[in-house]
Design an enzyme around this catalytic site. Structure first.
Site, PDB file in Angstrom:
ATOM      1  N   ASP A   6     -16.618  -1.615  29.082  1.00  0.00           N
ATOM      2  CA  ASP A   6     -16.285  -0.751  27.941  1.00  0.00           C
ATOM      3  C   ASP A   6     -17.188  -1.125  26.769  1.00  0.00           C
ATOM      4  O   ASP A   6     -17.743  -2.233  26.736  1.00  0.00           O
ATOM      5  CB  ASP A   6     -14.808  -0.907  27.539  1.00  0.00           C
ATOM      6  N   SER A   7     -17.299  -0.224  25.810  1.00  0.00           N
ATOM      7  CA  SER A   7     -18.082  -0.536  24.612  1.00  0.00           C
ATOM      8  C   SER A   7     -17.432  -1.691  23.845  1.00  0.00           C
ATOM      9  O   SER A   7     -18.095  -2.379  23.082  1.00  0.00           O
ATOM     10  CB  SER A   7     -18.154   0.691  23.712  1.00  0.00           C
ATOM     11  N   CYS A  69     -14.360   3.492  30.047  1.00  0.00           N
ATOM     12  CA  CYS A  69     -14.781   4.021  28.748  1.00  0.00           C
ATOM     13  C   CYS A  69     -15.112   5.486  28.971  1.00  0.00           C
ATOM     14  O   CYS A  69     -15.971   5.812  29.809  1.00  0.00           O
ATOM     15  CB  CYS A  69     -16.023   3.241  28.305  1.00  0.00           C
ATOM     16  N   GLU A 154     -10.940  -1.331  16.536  1.00  0.00           N
ATOM     17  CA  GLU A 154     -11.784  -2.515  16.776  1.00  0.00           C
ATOM     18  C   GLU A 154     -11.693  -3.514  15.616  1.00  0.00           C
ATOM     19  O   GLU A 154     -11.995  -4.684  15.782  1.00  0.00           O
ATOM     20  CB  GLU A 154     -13.251  -2.104  16.993  1.00  0.00           C
ATOM     21  N   CYS A 188      -9.862   8.374  25.313  1.00  0.00           N
ATOM     22  CA  CYS A 188     -10.644   7.219  24.869  1.00  0.00           C
ATOM     23  C   CYS A 188      -9.751   6.030  25.166  1.00  0.00           C
ATOM     24  O   CYS A 188      -8.576   6.027  24.766  1.00  0.00           O
ATOM     25  CB  CYS A 188     -10.949   7.309  23.374  1.00  0.00           C
ATOM     26  N   HIS A 190      -9.484   3.209  24.040  1.00  0.00           N
ATOM     27  CA  HIS A 190      -8.924   2.514  22.877  1.00  0.00           C
ATOM     28  C   HIS A 190      -7.583   3.130  22.440  1.00  0.00           C
ATOM     29  O   HIS A 190      -6.739   2.443  21.889  1.00  0.00           O
ATOM     30  CB  HIS A 190      -9.881   2.592  21.690  1.00  0.00           C
TER      31      HIS A 190
HETATM   32  N1  DGL Z   1     -13.242   3.126  24.655  1.00  0.00           N
HETATM   33  C1  DGL Z   1     -14.249   4.101  24.612  1.00  0.00           C
HETATM   34  C2  DGL Z   1     -13.902   5.400  25.221  1.00  0.00           C
HETATM   35  O1  DGL Z   1     -13.055   5.426  26.090  1.00  0.00           O
HETATM   36  C3  DGL Z   1     -15.375   4.009  23.690  1.00  0.00           C
HETATM   37  C4  DGL Z   1     -15.159   4.151  22.265  1.00  0.00           C
HETATM   38  C5  DGL Z   1     -16.434   3.995  21.491  1.00  0.00           C
HETATM   39  O2  DGL Z   1     -17.174   3.051  21.740  1.00  0.00           O
HETATM   40  O3  DGL Z   1     -16.675   4.822  20.617  1.00  0.00           O
HETATM   41  O4  DGL Z   1     -14.450   6.420  24.869  1.00  0.00           O
END
Ligand code: DGL
Length: 269
Positions: A6-7, A69, A154, A188, A190
Protein backbone atom coordinates in the site's frame (compact mmCIF):
# COMPACT_ATOMS: atom_id res chain seq x y z
CA UNK A 1 5.33 -15.46 1.58
CA UNK A 2 2.22 -13.47 0.79
CA UNK A 3 3.05 -9.82 0.11
CA UNK A 4 0.84 -6.78 0.69
CA UNK A 5 1.54 -3.37 -0.75
CA UNK A 6 0.00 0.00 0.00
CA UNK A 7 1.08 3.62 -0.33
CA UNK A 8 0.95 3.75 3.46
CA UNK A 9 -1.12 2.26 6.23
CA UNK A 10 -4.49 1.54 4.59
CA UNK A 11 -3.42 -1.90 3.37
CA UNK A 12 -3.14 -3.03 7.00
CA UNK A 13 -6.97 -3.06 7.09
CA UNK A 14 -6.90 -5.70 4.34
CA UNK A 15 -3.98 -7.65 5.81
CA UNK A 16 -5.74 -7.92 9.17
CA UNK A 17 -8.79 -9.59 7.60
CA UNK A 18 -6.74 -11.85 5.33
CA UNK A 19 -4.59 -13.05 8.24
CA UNK A 20 -7.73 -14.00 10.19
CA UNK A 21 -9.04 -16.00 7.23
CA UNK A 22 -5.66 -17.53 6.21
CA UNK A 23 -3.57 -17.65 9.40
CA UNK A 24 -1.12 -20.35 8.40
CA UNK A 25 0.90 -18.37 5.86
CA UNK A 26 3.88 -16.04 6.34
CA UNK A 27 3.19 -12.39 5.46
CA UNK A 28 5.26 -9.41 4.41
CA UNK A 29 3.74 -5.91 4.29
CA UNK A 30 5.21 -2.83 2.65
CA UNK A 31 3.89 0.70 3.14
CA UNK A 32 5.50 3.45 1.07
CA UNK A 33 5.04 5.88 3.95
CA UNK A 34 7.78 8.22 2.76
CA UNK A 35 5.79 9.00 -0.40
CA UNK A 36 2.17 8.57 0.66
CA UNK A 37 -0.41 9.68 -0.43
CA UNK A 38 -0.38 8.40 -4.01
CA UNK A 39 -3.96 9.40 -4.74
CA UNK A 40 -3.36 12.81 -6.30
CA UNK A 41 -0.29 11.80 -8.36
CA UNK A 42 -0.23 11.09 -12.11
CA UNK A 43 -0.68 7.56 -13.47
CA UNK A 44 2.97 7.44 -14.54
CA UNK A 45 4.23 8.26 -11.04
CA UNK A 46 1.83 5.79 -9.37
CA UNK A 47 2.94 3.04 -11.80
CA UNK A 48 6.62 3.72 -11.09
CA UNK A 49 6.17 3.74 -7.29
CA UNK A 50 4.02 0.60 -7.35
CA UNK A 51 6.56 -1.28 -9.49
CA UNK A 52 9.30 -0.38 -7.02
CA UNK A 53 7.18 -1.60 -4.10
CA UNK A 54 6.29 -4.88 -5.80
CA UNK A 55 9.95 -5.48 -6.70
CA UNK A 56 10.98 -4.95 -3.08
CA UNK A 57 8.33 -7.41 -1.86
CA UNK A 58 9.52 -10.02 -4.38
CA UNK A 59 13.09 -9.50 -3.13
CA UNK A 60 11.88 -10.21 0.41
CA UNK A 61 10.45 -13.55 -0.76
CA UNK A 62 6.83 -12.82 -1.73
CA UNK A 63 5.52 -15.16 -4.44
CA UNK A 64 2.20 -13.38 -4.69
CA UNK A 65 1.63 -9.68 -4.00
CA UNK A 66 -1.75 -8.11 -3.29
CA UNK A 67 -1.98 -4.44 -4.15
CA UNK A 68 -3.95 -3.58 -1.01
CA UNK A 69 -4.45 -0.10 -2.42
CA UNK A 70 -7.23 0.95 -4.76
CA UNK A 71 -5.14 3.71 -6.27
CA UNK A 72 -2.34 1.32 -7.29
CA UNK A 73 -4.84 -1.37 -8.33
CA UNK A 74 -6.85 0.93 -10.56
CA UNK A 75 -3.92 2.74 -12.14
CA UNK A 76 -0.96 0.32 -12.17
CA UNK A 77 -2.21 -3.29 -11.93
CA UNK A 78 -2.91 -3.94 -15.61
CA UNK A 79 0.51 -2.67 -16.74
CA UNK A 80 2.24 -4.62 -13.99
CA UNK A 81 0.48 -7.83 -15.03
CA UNK A 82 0.83 -7.31 -18.77
CA UNK A 83 4.24 -5.63 -19.16
CA UNK A 84 6.31 -5.83 -16.00
CA UNK A 85 5.76 -9.40 -14.73
CA UNK A 86 6.14 -11.24 -18.05
CA UNK A 87 9.46 -9.48 -18.64
CA UNK A 88 10.97 -9.40 -15.14
CA UNK A 89 9.19 -11.92 -12.89
CA UNK A 90 7.28 -14.43 -15.03
CA UNK A 91 6.75 -16.89 -12.17
CA UNK A 92 5.37 -14.35 -9.63
CA UNK A 93 1.84 -12.96 -9.40
CA UNK A 94 0.28 -9.60 -8.51
CA UNK A 95 -3.44 -9.20 -7.78
CA UNK A 96 -5.54 -6.10 -7.17
CA UNK A 97 -8.62 -5.37 -5.11
CA UNK A 98 -10.97 -3.57 -7.54
CA UNK A 99 -12.59 -6.52 -9.34
CA UNK A 100 -13.65 -8.52 -6.23
CA UNK A 101 -15.17 -5.37 -4.71
CA UNK A 102 -16.95 -4.43 -7.95
CA UNK A 103 -18.40 -7.97 -8.18
CA UNK A 104 -19.69 -7.77 -4.61
CA UNK A 105 -21.55 -4.46 -5.04
CA UNK A 106 -22.93 -5.37 -8.49
CA UNK A 107 -24.49 -8.50 -7.04
CA UNK A 108 -25.95 -6.84 -3.91
CA UNK A 109 -27.63 -3.71 -5.32
CA UNK A 110 -31.42 -3.86 -5.61
CA UNK A 111 -31.98 -0.31 -6.88
CA UNK A 112 -29.17 -0.67 -9.48
CA UNK A 113 -27.63 2.57 -8.26
CA UNK A 114 -24.41 2.50 -6.26
CA UNK A 115 -21.73 4.89 -5.04
CA UNK A 116 -17.94 4.79 -4.97
CA UNK A 117 -15.72 6.92 -2.72
CA UNK A 118 -11.99 6.96 -3.43
CA UNK A 119 -8.89 8.98 -4.15
CA UNK A 120 -8.75 11.29 -7.15
CA UNK A 121 -6.62 8.79 -9.11
CA UNK A 122 -9.04 5.92 -8.45
CA UNK A 123 -12.11 7.97 -9.35
CA UNK A 124 -10.60 9.49 -12.49
CA UNK A 125 -9.40 6.07 -13.71
CA UNK A 126 -13.08 4.95 -13.89
CA UNK A 127 -11.88 1.50 -12.80
CA UNK A 128 -14.95 0.89 -10.62
CA UNK A 129 -17.65 1.93 -13.15
CA UNK A 130 -15.86 -0.20 -15.78
CA UNK A 131 -15.69 -3.31 -13.61
CA UNK A 132 -19.16 -2.92 -12.07
CA UNK A 133 -20.87 -2.52 -15.43
CA UNK A 134 -18.98 -5.55 -16.77
CA UNK A 135 -20.84 -7.60 -14.16
CA UNK A 136 -24.19 -5.85 -14.67
CA UNK A 137 -24.55 -3.24 -17.41
CA UNK A 138 -27.76 -1.92 -15.82
CA UNK A 139 -26.01 -0.61 -12.68
CA UNK A 140 -25.54 3.16 -12.51
CA UNK A 141 -22.32 4.11 -10.68
CA UNK A 142 -21.99 7.49 -8.94
CA UNK A 143 -18.48 8.50 -7.90
CA UNK A 144 -16.99 11.01 -5.48
CA UNK A 145 -13.28 11.74 -4.98
CA UNK A 146 -12.25 12.46 -1.38
CA UNK A 147 -8.76 14.02 -1.58
CA UNK A 148 -8.70 15.33 2.00
CA UNK A 149 -9.14 12.00 3.76
CA UNK A 150 -5.89 10.06 3.30
CA UNK A 151 -3.59 12.90 4.43
CA UNK A 152 -5.67 13.34 7.62
CA UNK A 153 -5.74 9.58 8.31
CA UNK A 154 -1.98 9.24 7.67
CA UNK A 155 -1.47 12.06 10.16
CA UNK A 156 -3.26 9.87 12.73
CA UNK A 157 -5.97 12.51 13.32
CA UNK A 158 -8.83 9.97 13.46
CA UNK A 159 -10.74 11.74 16.22
CA UNK A 160 -10.49 15.21 14.74
CA UNK A 161 -13.79 16.95 14.04
CA UNK A 162 -12.32 18.24 10.77
CA UNK A 163 -12.14 14.62 9.54
CA UNK A 164 -15.77 14.10 10.48
CA UNK A 165 -16.71 17.25 8.57
CA UNK A 166 -14.74 16.16 5.52
CA UNK A 167 -16.46 12.75 5.52
CA UNK A 168 -19.84 14.51 5.74
CA UNK A 169 -18.91 16.83 2.87
CA UNK A 170 -18.06 13.88 0.59
CA UNK A 171 -20.95 11.58 1.57
CA UNK A 172 -23.43 14.48 1.14
CA UNK A 173 -21.96 15.26 -2.29
CA UNK A 174 -22.27 11.60 -3.30
CA UNK A 175 -25.86 11.23 -2.10
CA UNK A 176 -26.89 14.45 -3.90
CA UNK A 177 -26.49 12.46 -7.15
CA UNK A 178 -29.38 10.16 -6.32
CA UNK A 179 -31.45 9.10 -3.34
CA UNK A 180 -31.69 5.61 -4.88
CA UNK A 181 -28.09 4.65 -4.03
CA UNK A 182 -28.29 1.50 -1.87
CA UNK A 183 -24.62 0.54 -1.61
CA UNK A 184 -21.39 2.53 -1.27
CA UNK A 185 -17.87 1.16 -1.75
CA UNK A 186 -15.19 2.56 0.53
CA UNK A 187 -12.83 2.44 -2.42
CA UNK A 188 -9.66 3.34 -0.56
CA UNK A 189 -8.19 0.96 1.99
CA UNK A 190 -7.53 3.85 4.36
CA UNK A 191 -11.25 4.54 4.67
CA UNK A 192 -11.88 1.19 6.40
CA UNK A 193 -10.18 2.73 9.45
CA UNK A 194 -13.04 5.22 9.75
CA UNK A 195 -15.88 3.02 8.50
CA UNK A 196 -18.15 4.11 11.38
CA UNK A 197 -17.82 7.75 10.38
CA UNK A 198 -19.06 6.93 6.87
CA UNK A 199 -21.96 4.93 8.33
CA UNK A 200 -22.88 7.86 10.55
CA UNK A 201 -23.19 10.24 7.59
CA UNK A 202 -24.80 7.91 5.04
CA UNK A 203 -28.53 7.07 5.20
CA UNK A 204 -29.22 3.81 7.09
CA UNK A 205 -30.63 2.25 3.90
CA UNK A 206 -27.17 2.37 2.30
CA UNK A 207 -24.92 -0.65 2.74
CA UNK A 208 -21.32 0.39 3.29
CA UNK A 209 -18.84 -1.97 1.65
CA UNK A 210 -15.33 -2.16 3.13
CA UNK A 211 -12.88 -4.46 1.40
CA UNK A 212 -11.06 -6.57 4.01
CA UNK A 213 -13.52 -9.48 4.16
CA UNK A 214 -14.17 -9.50 0.44
CA UNK A 215 -10.46 -9.71 -0.38
CA UNK A 216 -9.91 -12.41 2.27
CA UNK A 217 -12.60 -14.62 0.69
CA UNK A 218 -11.40 -14.04 -2.86
CA UNK A 219 -7.78 -14.72 -1.95
CA UNK A 220 -8.71 -17.99 -0.22
CA UNK A 221 -10.61 -18.96 -3.36
CA UNK A 222 -7.69 -17.95 -5.62
CA UNK A 223 -5.21 -20.02 -3.63
CA UNK A 224 -7.49 -23.06 -3.72
CA UNK A 225 -7.54 -22.81 -7.53
CA UNK A 226 -3.83 -22.02 -8.04
CA UNK A 227 -1.80 -24.76 -6.42
CA UNK A 228 1.25 -23.76 -8.50
CA UNK A 229 1.42 -20.55 -6.42
CA UNK A 230 -0.04 -21.85 -3.16
CA UNK A 231 2.51 -24.66 -2.93
CA UNK A 232 5.37 -22.11 -3.02
CA UNK A 233 4.05 -20.03 -0.09
CA UNK A 234 5.89 -20.26 3.21
CA UNK A 235 3.77 -21.68 6.00
CA UNK A 236 4.79 -20.07 9.27
CA UNK A 237 3.77 -17.29 11.64
CA UNK A 238 6.52 -15.03 10.30
CA UNK A 239 5.45 -11.40 9.82
CA UNK A 240 7.63 -8.70 8.28
CA UNK A 241 6.54 -5.06 8.23
CA UNK A 242 8.49 -2.82 5.90
CA UNK A 243 8.22 0.91 5.35
CA UNK A 244 10.08 3.39 3.18
CA UNK A 245 10.14 5.67 6.20
CA UNK A 246 10.87 4.85 9.81
CA UNK A 247 9.92 7.63 12.18
CA UNK A 248 8.08 8.02 15.46
CA UNK A 249 4.91 8.80 13.48
CA UNK A 250 5.16 5.71 11.27
CA UNK A 251 5.88 3.35 14.18
CA UNK A 252 3.01 4.80 16.20
CA UNK A 253 0.59 4.52 13.28
CA UNK A 254 1.56 0.94 12.40
CA UNK A 255 0.74 0.00 15.98
CA UNK A 256 -2.52 1.94 15.91
CA UNK A 257 -3.72 0.54 12.60
CA UNK A 258 -2.43 -3.03 12.93
CA UNK A 259 -3.63 -3.30 16.53
CA UNK A 260 -0.30 -4.32 18.05
CA UNK A 261 3.28 -3.19 18.24
CA UNK A 262 5.43 -4.33 15.33
CA UNK A 263 9.09 -3.98 14.35
CA UNK A 264 9.50 -1.84 11.27
CA UNK A 265 12.14 -2.70 8.71
CA UNK A 266 13.16 0.46 6.87
CA UNK A 267 13.69 -0.14 3.16
CA UNK A 268 14.74 1.98 0.17
CA UNK A 269 12.62 1.69 -2.94
N1 DGL B 1 -4.92 3.26 0.48
C1 DGL B 1 -4.91 3.73 -0.84
C2 DGL B 1 -6.08 3.35 -1.66
O1 DGL B 1 -6.68 2.34 -1.37
C3 DGL B 1 -4.06 4.84 -1.25
C4 DGL B 1 -4.33 6.18 -0.77
C5 DGL B 1 -3.33 7.17 -1.28
O2 DGL B 1 -2.13 6.90 -1.23
O3 DGL B 1 -3.75 8.23 -1.73
O4 DGL B 1 -6.42 4.02 -2.60
Amino acid sequence: MLGFFDSGLGGLTVLREVEKRLPRYAYVYLGDNARTPYGSHSHEVIYKFTKQGVTRLFKEGAQLVILACNTASSVALRRIQQEFLPEKFPDRRVLGIIIPTAEEIASMTKTKEVGVLGTEATIHSFAYPKEITKVDAAVKVHQQACPLLVPIIEAGELEWEGLDLAVKKYTDALMRNSSKIDGVILGCTHYALIEEMFKKHLPPSVRVIAQGNIIADKLADYLSRHSEIESKLERSDRRIFMSSEDSWRVRHLFELFYGKKVDIKKVSL
